[in-house]
Write a protein that holds these residues in place. Structure first.
Motif, PDB file in Angstrom:
ATOM      1  N   SER A 184       1.898 -29.001  34.429  1.00  0.00           N
ATOM      2  CA  SER A 184       2.526 -30.333  34.607  1.00  0.00           C
ATOM      3  C   SER A 184       3.053 -31.141  33.419  1.00  0.00           C
ATOM      4  CB  SER A 184       1.333 -31.368  35.349  1.00  0.00           C
ATOM      5  OG  SER A 184       0.396 -31.785  34.264  1.00  0.00           O
ATOM      6  N   ARG A 185       3.826 -32.001  33.675  1.00  0.00           N
ATOM      7  CA  ARG A 185       4.467 -32.704  32.697  1.00  0.00           C
ATOM      8  C   ARG A 185       3.528 -33.539  31.913  1.00  0.00           C
ATOM      9  NH1 ARG A 185       9.430 -31.922  30.529  1.00  0.00           N
ATOM     10  NH2 ARG A 185       9.858 -33.791  29.032  1.00  0.00           N
ATOM     11  N   GLU A 186       2.248 -33.940  32.363  1.00  0.00           N
ATOM     12  CA  GLU A 186       1.250 -34.692  31.576  1.00  0.00           C
ATOM     13  C   GLU A 186       0.808 -33.541  30.658  1.00  0.00           C
ATOM     14  OE1 GLU A 186      -2.830 -37.252  32.658  1.00  0.00           O
ATOM     15  OE2 GLU A 186      -1.424 -36.331  34.296  1.00  0.00           O
ATOM     16  N   GLU A 187       0.365 -32.511  31.092  1.00  0.00           N
ATOM     17  CA  GLU A 187      -0.226 -31.623  30.272  1.00  0.00           C
ATOM     18  C   GLU A 187       0.741 -31.235  29.173  1.00  0.00           C
ATOM     19  OE1 GLU A 187      -2.502 -27.403  29.974  1.00  0.00           O
ATOM     20  OE2 GLU A 187      -1.794 -27.939  32.069  1.00  0.00           O
ATOM     21  N   PHE A 188       1.864 -30.949  29.200  1.00  0.00           N
ATOM     22  CA  PHE A 188       3.048 -30.826  28.202  1.00  0.00           C
ATOM     23  C   PHE A 188       2.928 -31.912  27.244  1.00  0.00           C
ATOM     24  CE2 PHE A 188       7.298 -31.627  26.543  1.00  0.00           C
ATOM     25  CZ  PHE A 188       7.334 -30.296  26.000  1.00  0.00           C
ATOM     26  N   GLU A 189       2.790 -33.249  27.795  1.00  0.00           N
ATOM     27  CA  GLU A 189       2.925 -34.319  26.813  1.00  0.00           C
ATOM     28  C   GLU A 189       1.667 -34.385  26.027  1.00  0.00           C
ATOM     29  OE1 GLU A 189       5.402 -36.089  26.084  1.00  0.00           O
ATOM     30  OE2 GLU A 189       6.684 -35.838  27.585  1.00  0.00           O
ATOM     31  N   THR A 190       0.442 -33.992  26.639  1.00  0.00           N
ATOM     32  CA  THR A 190      -0.763 -33.839  25.849  1.00  0.00           C
ATOM     33  C   THR A 190      -0.717 -32.847  24.556  1.00  0.00           C
ATOM     34  OG1 THR A 190      -1.891 -34.568  27.695  1.00  0.00           O
ATOM     35  CG2 THR A 190      -3.260 -33.461  25.988  1.00  0.00           C
ATOM     36  N   ARG A 191      -0.198 -31.699  25.064  1.00  0.00           N
ATOM     37  CA  ARG A 191      -0.112 -30.679  23.921  1.00  0.00           C
ATOM     38  C   ARG A 191       1.018 -31.126  22.982  1.00  0.00           C
ATOM     39  NH1 ARG A 191      -0.448 -24.758  27.112  1.00  0.00           N
ATOM     40  NH2 ARG A 191      -2.155 -25.087  27.980  1.00  0.00           N
ATOM     41  N   ARG A 192       2.087 -31.860  23.320  1.00  0.00           N
ATOM     42  CA  ARG A 192       2.981 -32.084  22.169  1.00  0.00           C
ATOM     43  C   ARG A 192       2.459 -33.139  21.333  1.00  0.00           C
ATOM     44  NH1 ARG A 192       8.699 -34.576  23.867  1.00  0.00           N
ATOM     45  NH2 ARG A 192       7.501 -36.238  24.556  1.00  0.00           N
ATOM     46  N   ALA A 193       1.594 -34.110  21.852  1.00  0.00           N
ATOM     47  CA  ALA A 193       0.878 -35.017  21.240  1.00  0.00           C
ATOM     48  C   ALA A 193      -0.258 -34.326  20.198  1.00  0.00           C
ATOM     49  CB  ALA A 193       0.143 -36.183  21.873  1.00  0.00           C
ATOM     50  N   ALA A 194      -0.955 -33.444  20.752  1.00  0.00           N
ATOM     51  CA  ALA A 194      -1.899 -32.599  19.832  1.00  0.00           C
ATOM     52  C   ALA A 194      -1.162 -32.200  18.627  1.00  0.00           C
ATOM     53  CB  ALA A 194      -2.671 -31.535  20.550  1.00  0.00           C
ATOM     54  N   SER A 195      -0.081 -31.534  18.905  1.00  0.00           N
ATOM     55  CA  SER A 195       0.663 -30.860  17.846  1.00  0.00           C
ATOM     56  C   SER A 195       1.260 -31.784  16.787  1.00  0.00           C
ATOM     57  CB  SER A 195       2.138 -30.240  18.349  1.00  0.00           C
ATOM     58  OG  SER A 195       3.083 -29.687  17.240  1.00  0.00           O
ATOM     59  N   ALA A 196       1.779 -33.063  17.017  1.00  0.00           N
ATOM     60  CA  ALA A 196       2.060 -34.230  16.129  1.00  0.00           C
ATOM     61  C   ALA A 196       0.847 -34.648  15.373  1.00  0.00           C
ATOM     62  CB  ALA A 196       2.678 -35.227  16.751  1.00  0.00           C
ATOM     63  N   GLU A 197      -0.299 -34.708  16.041  1.00  0.00           N
ATOM     64  CA  GLU A 197      -1.565 -35.139  15.663  1.00  0.00           C
ATOM     65  C   GLU A 197      -2.183 -34.150  14.504  1.00  0.00           C
ATOM     66  OE1 GLU A 197      -6.163 -36.529  16.691  1.00  0.00           O
ATOM     67  OE2 GLU A 197      -4.648 -35.835  18.165  1.00  0.00           O
ATOM     68  N   GLY A 198      -1.913 -32.814  14.707  1.00  0.00           N
ATOM     69  CA  GLY A 198      -2.218 -31.730  13.850  1.00  0.00           C
ATOM     70  C   GLY A 198      -1.228 -31.772  12.524  1.00  0.00           C
ATOM     71  N   ALA A 199      -0.059 -32.222  12.617  1.00  0.00           N
ATOM     72  CA  ALA A 199       1.011 -32.183  11.340  1.00  0.00           C
ATOM     73  C   ALA A 199       0.432 -33.592  10.609  1.00  0.00           C
ATOM     74  CB  ALA A 199       2.290 -32.493  11.975  1.00  0.00           C
ATOM     75  N   ALA A 200       0.053 -34.367  11.460  1.00  0.00           N
ATOM     76  CA  ALA A 200      -0.372 -35.761  10.821  1.00  0.00           C
ATOM     77  C   ALA A 200      -1.708 -35.436  10.037  1.00  0.00           C
ATOM     78  CB  ALA A 200      -0.563 -37.171  11.607  1.00  0.00           C
ATOM     79  N   GLY A 201      -2.613 -34.734  10.604  1.00  0.00           N
ATOM     80  CA  GLY A 201      -3.849 -34.535   9.798  1.00  0.00           C
ATOM     81  C   GLY A 201      -3.683 -33.549   8.648  1.00  0.00           C
ATOM     82  N   VAL A 202      -2.592 -32.705   8.651  1.00  0.00           N
ATOM     83  CA  VAL A 202      -2.256 -32.091   7.514  1.00  0.00           C
ATOM     84  C   VAL A 202      -1.951 -32.638   6.334  1.00  0.00           C
ATOM     85  CG1 VAL A 202      -0.771 -30.307   6.569  1.00  0.00           C
ATOM     86  CG2 VAL A 202      -1.913 -29.880   8.703  1.00  0.00           C
ATOM     87  N   ARG A 203      -0.787 -33.781   6.625  1.00  0.00           N
ATOM     88  CA  ARG A 203      -0.541 -34.647   5.549  1.00  0.00           C
ATOM     89  C   ARG A 203      -1.605 -35.549   4.996  1.00  0.00           C
ATOM     90  NH1 ARG A 203       3.929 -35.078   9.327  1.00  0.00           N
ATOM     91  NH2 ARG A 203       3.259 -37.170  10.094  1.00  0.00           N
ATOM     92  N   ALA A 204      -2.572 -35.983   5.930  1.00  0.00           N
ATOM     93  CA  ALA A 204      -3.614 -36.868   5.260  1.00  0.00           C
ATOM     94  C   ALA A 204      -4.646 -35.902   4.506  1.00  0.00           C
ATOM     95  CB  ALA A 204      -4.406 -37.388   6.600  1.00  0.00           C
ATOM     96  N   ALA A 205      -4.710 -34.672   4.790  1.00  0.00           N
ATOM     97  CA  ALA A 205      -5.768 -33.749   4.294  1.00  0.00           C
ATOM     98  C   ALA A 205      -5.023 -33.535   2.737  1.00  0.00           C
ATOM     99  CB  ALA A 205      -6.073 -32.540   5.024  1.00  0.00           C
ATOM    100  N   GLU A 206      -3.644 -33.083   2.643  1.00  0.00           N
ATOM    101  CA  GLU A 206      -2.841 -32.932   1.465  1.00  0.00           C
ATOM    102  C   GLU A 206      -3.016 -34.320   0.704  1.00  0.00           C
ATOM    103  OE1 GLU A 206       0.575 -29.899   3.206  1.00  0.00           O
ATOM    104  OE2 GLU A 206       0.930 -32.082   2.835  1.00  0.00           O
ATOM    105  N   ALA A 207      -2.757 -35.564   0.987  1.00  0.00           N
ATOM    106  CA  ALA A 207      -2.855 -36.744   0.212  1.00  0.00           C
ATOM    107  C   ALA A 207      -4.328 -36.823  -0.172  1.00  0.00           C
ATOM    108  CB  ALA A 207      -2.752 -37.887   1.207  1.00  0.00           C
ATOM    109  N   ALA A 208      -5.481 -36.389   0.601  1.00  0.00           N
ATOM    110  CA  ALA A 208      -6.864 -36.500   0.026  1.00  0.00           C
ATOM    111  C   ALA A 208      -6.978 -35.504  -1.219  1.00  0.00           C
ATOM    112  CB  ALA A 208      -7.812 -36.038   1.222  1.00  0.00           C
ATOM    113  N   VAL A 209      -6.076 -34.251  -1.073  1.00  0.00           N
ATOM    114  CA  VAL A 209      -6.367 -33.169  -2.076  1.00  0.00           C
ATOM    115  C   VAL A 209      -5.814 -33.907  -3.381  1.00  0.00           C
ATOM    116  CG1 VAL A 209      -5.731 -30.885  -2.784  1.00  0.00           C
ATOM    117  CG2 VAL A 209      -6.506 -31.269  -0.652  1.00  0.00           C
ATOM    118  N   ALA A 210      -4.470 -34.704  -3.082  1.00  0.00           N
ATOM    119  CA  ALA A 210      -3.919 -34.849  -4.306  1.00  0.00           C
ATOM    120  C   ALA A 210      -4.745 -36.257  -4.965  1.00  0.00           C
ATOM    121  CB  ALA A 210      -2.728 -35.442  -3.762  1.00  0.00           C
ATOM    122  N   ALA A 211      -5.564 -36.874  -4.136  1.00  0.00           N
ATOM    123  CA  ALA A 211      -6.129 -37.988  -4.722  1.00  0.00           C
ATOM    124  C   ALA A 211      -7.450 -37.360  -5.628  1.00  0.00           C
ATOM    125  CB  ALA A 211      -6.609 -39.261  -3.611  1.00  0.00           C
ATOM    126  N   ALA A 212      -8.115 -36.583  -4.941  1.00  0.00           N
ATOM    127  CA  ALA A 212      -9.121 -35.901  -5.647  1.00  0.00           C
ATOM    128  C   ALA A 212      -8.899 -35.201  -6.808  1.00  0.00           C
ATOM    129  CB  ALA A 212      -9.856 -34.772  -4.616  1.00  0.00           C
TER     130      ALA A 212
END
Length: 402
Positions: free
Chosen positions: A147-175
């Motif tokens: 369904s289109r709804e499941e596709f949107e859910t997976r796309r959002a999860a992909s964007a969330e994962g990319a944002a999580g990587v950037r946040a983790a990279e910032a935490a590494v830089a701060a540490a």
């Protein structure tokens, strides 16, 4: 009987008057003869030192008091909290920019860095999974398998994962940055003060003062100029004779003769202090030999005029008659002639004479106390018109015997 006594008394009076006149004439004669006899034995003219008025171009210098200050001064405080592990410098020594001064216990910050790097790896793995699921979802939605709804859910999860990587990279830089901050380094080159916190003591981030570092070369000297001098400098600046922030200065310390150090004014405050009637100025001085230390008292001379021709005399030649100043000038017949003068400032140890003298005049600079009245004969001895080369008593005595 009465007539005879009166006649006798008159005769006595006439005899006494005659005797008095004879005595007076005798005394006057003896006085004249004694004066005449004394003239050959009159004392010689007093010996004095005379010097030619100095006629030379000069620049006038204004005198001020100031304080030496460092161009750069830093109060060193830690950027992370922790126990001081090591003091890594010699107190009072000169340090270069970036030199290690203090080490704060690094173990907690290394652990925090390791944790942040692990979080980054997990975030990257989750991001890869989300990205792959999103890629498959694109193919399935085109085939209408999801369904289109499941596709949107997976796309959002992909964007969330990319944002999580950037946040983790910032935490590494701060540490990693916090770990670097455990090594407290000199922010500027200069001389470090004593260690105010020693090994084993707790240092609080942005609060605990560890030490101070002050730059050494060049240095500043701060001084306050009065309103009259400030206005004169402004007039010179407006006339184009000088830039207000490039006036030359000469500086001397408490234990120095004169003003042997040269510098330049590089700053004048933007207002006059109404409470003191002064304006703050600052000069910059080279300090390669580390002669200057921040906080020292300094005697400052600021060039107060453009170059002009002036007549100069030694201050020892100047005498005071109530509110008038005068000097004795050697006349053609070796007599002391009085000249009333108007004085200016002192330039290199000699006094500027604004009026009263002419170029080439011979001024009595030594033995002037022996001149009791204008026109008195003197025995001149040529000397130099400098305070350092003033004639001594032997020279004057030699002149007196001529």
């Amino acid at each position: 009987m009465n007539i005879r006594s009166v006649s006798i008394n008159s005769s006595i009076r006439l005899s006494l008057v005659a005797i008095g006149l004879a005595a007076a004439i005798a005394l006057a004669g003896s006085g004249c003869s004694s004066d005449a006899a004394a003239n050959p034995d009159a004392p010689p003219a007093p010996g004095v030192g005379v010097a030619t008025v100095v006629d030379t171009p000069v620049r006038q210098w204004d005198e001020f008091s100031g304080r030496i200050a460092a161009v750069e001064s830093v109060e060193l405080r830690p950027r992370v909290s922790g126990y001081v592990q090591r003091v890594a410098y010699d107190e009072g020594s000169e340090v270069e920019k970036g030199d290690l001064l203090f080490v704060i216990d690094q173990r907690p910050y290394r652990a925090a860095l390791d944790q942040a790097e692990a979080q980054l790896e997990r975030a990257r793995a989750e991001a890869r999974l989300s990205r792959n699921q999103h890629t498959r979802a694109q193919s399935l939605v085109e085939a209408r398998a999801i369904s289109r709804e499941e596709f949107e859910t997976r796309r959002a999860a992909s964007a969330e994962g990319a944002a999580g990587v950037r946040a983790a990279e910032a935490a590494v830089a701060a540490a990693r940055l916090d770990l670097q901050f455990t090594e407290v380094r000199a922010p500027v080159a200069g001389r470090a003060g004593r260690a105010l916190v020693t090994a084993g003591n707790l240092a609080q981030a942005d609060a605990t003062l560890l030490t101070t570092v002050v730059s050494q070369d060049p240095v500043h000297v701060h001084f306050d100029a009065d309103e009259r001098a400030f206005l004169r400098y402004q007039a010179l600046s407006r006339s184009g004779a000088r830039d207000a922030t490039s006036n030359p200065v000469r500086v001397g310390l408490m234990d120095e003769e004169g003003h042997p150090h040269a510098g330049t004014v590089d700053f004048v405050d933007n207002r006059v202090d109404s409470a003191t009637g002064t304006v703050r100025a600052r000069a910059v001085l080279p300090n390669p030999d580390r002669v200057f230390t921040p906080g020292l008292f300094a005697r400052v001379q600021l060039e107060g005029s453009a170059e002009f021709d002036a007549l100069l005399v030694d201050d020892k030649a100047v005498l005071t008659d109530q509110d008038r100043k005068y000097v004795y000038v050697l006349g053609d017949d070796n007599t002391a002639q009085r000249r009333d003068v108007t004085l200016g400032r002192v330039v290199d140890g000699l006094r500027v004479v604004e009026t009263g003298l002419e170029s080439g005049d011979q001024v009595i600079v030594a033995g002037v106390q022996k001149v009791f009245f204008p026109g008195m004969p003197v025995a001149p001895e040529q000397v130099a018109m400098t305070p350092e080369q003033a004639p001594d008593a032997a020279v004057i005595a030699a002149a007196a015997t001529r």
